[in-house]
Write a protein that holds these residues in place. Sequence first.
Motif, PDB file in Angstrom:
ATOM      1  N   UNK A   1       1.154  -1.352   0.188  1.00 56.26           N
ATOM      2  CA  UNK A   1       0.103   0.066  -0.241  1.00 56.26           C
ATOM      3  C   UNK A   1       0.742   1.458  -0.071  1.00 56.26           C
ATOM      4  N   UNK A   2       0.876   2.726  -0.900  1.00 58.51           N
ATOM      5  CA  UNK A   2       1.249   3.300  -0.417  1.00 58.51           C
ATOM      6  C   UNK A   2      -0.068   4.118   0.364  1.00 58.51           C
ATOM      7  N   UNK A   3       0.781   5.733   0.466  1.00 55.85           N
ATOM      8  CA  UNK A   3       0.056   6.785   1.387  1.00 55.85           C
ATOM      9  C   UNK A   3       0.831   7.674   0.751  1.00 55.85           C
ATOM     10  N   UNK A   4      -0.516   8.733   0.197  1.00 58.38           N
ATOM     11  CA  UNK A   4       0.623  10.057   0.340  1.00 58.38           C
ATOM     12  C   UNK A   4      -0.223  11.060   1.027  1.00 58.38           C
ATOM     13  N   UNK A   5      -0.218  11.667   1.672  1.00 59.54           N
ATOM     14  CA  UNK A   5      -0.251  13.066   2.854  1.00 59.54           C
ATOM     15  C   UNK A   5      -0.611  13.980   2.669  1.00 59.54           C
ATOM     16  N   UNK A   6      -1.330  14.648   2.715  1.00 52.18           N
ATOM     17  CA  UNK A   6      -1.870  16.107   1.930  1.00 52.18           C
ATOM     18  C   UNK A   6      -2.432  16.726   3.768  1.00 52.18           C
ATOM     19  N   UNK A   7      -0.974  17.432   3.735  1.00 56.87           N
ATOM     20  CA  UNK A   7      -1.134  18.337   4.810  1.00 56.87           C
ATOM     21  C   UNK A   7      -1.685  19.669   5.395  1.00 56.87           C
ATOM     22  N   UNK A   8      -2.620  19.487   5.464  1.00 59.39           N
ATOM     23  CA  UNK A   8      -3.171  21.213   5.611  1.00 59.39           C
ATOM     24  C   UNK A   8      -3.105  21.183   6.737  1.00 59.39           C
ATOM     25  N   UNK A  17      -2.824   4.437  -1.652  1.00 59.75           N
ATOM     26  CA  UNK A  17      -2.926   4.105  -2.876  1.00 59.75           C
ATOM     27  C   UNK A  17      -3.203   1.668  -2.780  1.00 59.75           C
ATOM     28  N   UNK A  18      -4.344   1.024  -2.859  1.00 58.22           N
ATOM     29  CA  UNK A  18      -4.489  -0.169  -2.647  1.00 58.22           C
ATOM     30  C   UNK A  18      -4.404  -0.956  -3.467  1.00 58.22           C
ATOM     31  N   UNK A  19      -3.464  -1.923  -4.096  1.00 64.78           N
ATOM     32  CA  UNK A  19      -4.186  -2.767  -5.002  1.00 64.78           C
ATOM     33  C   UNK A  19      -5.206  -3.414  -4.396  1.00 64.78           C
ATOM     34  N   UNK A 162     -11.799  13.650   3.648  1.00 66.40           N
ATOM     35  CA  UNK A 162     -11.691  13.052   4.997  1.00 66.40           C
ATOM     36  C   UNK A 162     -10.790  11.584   4.876  1.00 66.40           C
ATOM     37  N   UNK A 163     -10.720  11.144   3.405  1.00 69.04           N
ATOM     38  CA  UNK A 163     -10.315  10.330   3.093  1.00 69.04           C
ATOM     39  C   UNK A 163     -10.271   9.846   1.713  1.00 69.04           C
ATOM     40  N   UNK A 164      -9.412   9.802   1.139  1.00 65.89           N
ATOM     41  CA  UNK A 164      -9.692   9.034  -0.567  1.00 65.89           C
ATOM     42  C   UNK A 164      -8.802   8.043  -0.397  1.00 65.89           C
ATOM     43  N   UNK A 165      -9.223   6.969  -0.853  1.00 65.62           N
ATOM     44  CA  UNK A 165      -8.696   4.863  -1.617  1.00 65.62           C
ATOM     45  C   UNK A 165      -8.872   5.022  -3.210  1.00 65.62           C
TER      46      UNK A 165
END
Length: 364
Positions: A1-8, A17-19, A162-165
């Motif tokens: 799994x890949x994770x990209x953080x949106x920092x606000x 990003x999850x298969x 709140x979340x992007x999958x």
Amino acid sequence: MGEVRVSLADHSYSIYIQTAGLRQIGQFMQALSCSKKALIITDGNVGPLYAAVVTDSLRAAGFAPQVLVVAPGEGSKSLATADRVFTTAISSGLDRKSPIVALGGGVIGDLAGFAAATYLRGVPFVQVPTSLLAQVDSSVGGKTAVNHPLGKNLIGAFYQPRLVLIDPLVLDTLPERELKAGLAEVIKYGIIADADFFAYLTRNAAAILARDPAALTAVISRCCQLKAAVVARDERETSVRMLLNFGHTIGHAVEGVGGYAEYNHGEAVAIGMAGAALLSSRLGLCPPAASTAVQQLLTAMGLPLTAPGYGLEELLGYLARDKKVVDSKINWVLMQDIGRVMVSADVEVKQVRAVLAQLTVLKQ
């Protein structure tokens, strides 16, 4: 799994990003501390493919989901369709902590996000993008909107999910035309921010079009990283985020003149990027070779460069109503080179006319 953080500042979130991630959406949403009633917005193309997987996962996690299916296409980005969402939410008893889930492409994300931003003055919003265009661009950053007959995205709000999958496997069922449409936004990131990424796309065009899993995952991840970095610096598009509009000024006009039916969003943006590159070259802002490179990559990805037969005055009318117009001047995003762009409101109309004439193959 890949994770990209949106920092606000006070509403940061993660892009995962999850298969096979659709089967795990319930587990991801459990961490959000939402109410159990949930509303999934999808369309007639995506719903039959993936709604059951998502609802099963949510039920297994203790949620009570309801699904609203709207018509596919840009026509559903309207106040009338938004009213259907509100009516469903009210009649279903959704409260202020009830999540609205967007399961679909950019149209569904914009519609569901607009509804989430305005229902009860804001409820939790979850993005589950199923098109490449939505995965690499529209699902990230919190822009939500519906269209008006006089222009695209004129009624909306900035409202972060709140979340992007992102599940790359859903791209296996994506029609070829929609895959190419998403690649227009992918190319945009290389043009505006990353010359090395542009070169990667040029070298790997065939593999990307063949849906090579490694290539697509790399593309999605890099685009999300670039978008997240821009949004973190400028959430509400007052400065650097404006650069993400490269190609969209002419692109939105092309969509509008075509009644949102002839060219899809990605195709229109491709035409707009070709036009913005030509305009940049005409103004002496970028080397002609850079403009040519943009056209060549768009062509390699199977995207259009022109909108033959479109009316020049009608296009200019849409440009005048673009949401980026300030004090009657368009804020153009223009190239300085591959990987570098700028914003300028100092562009003469005659130069715009000359470029539009090239794009529409019309005599001035």
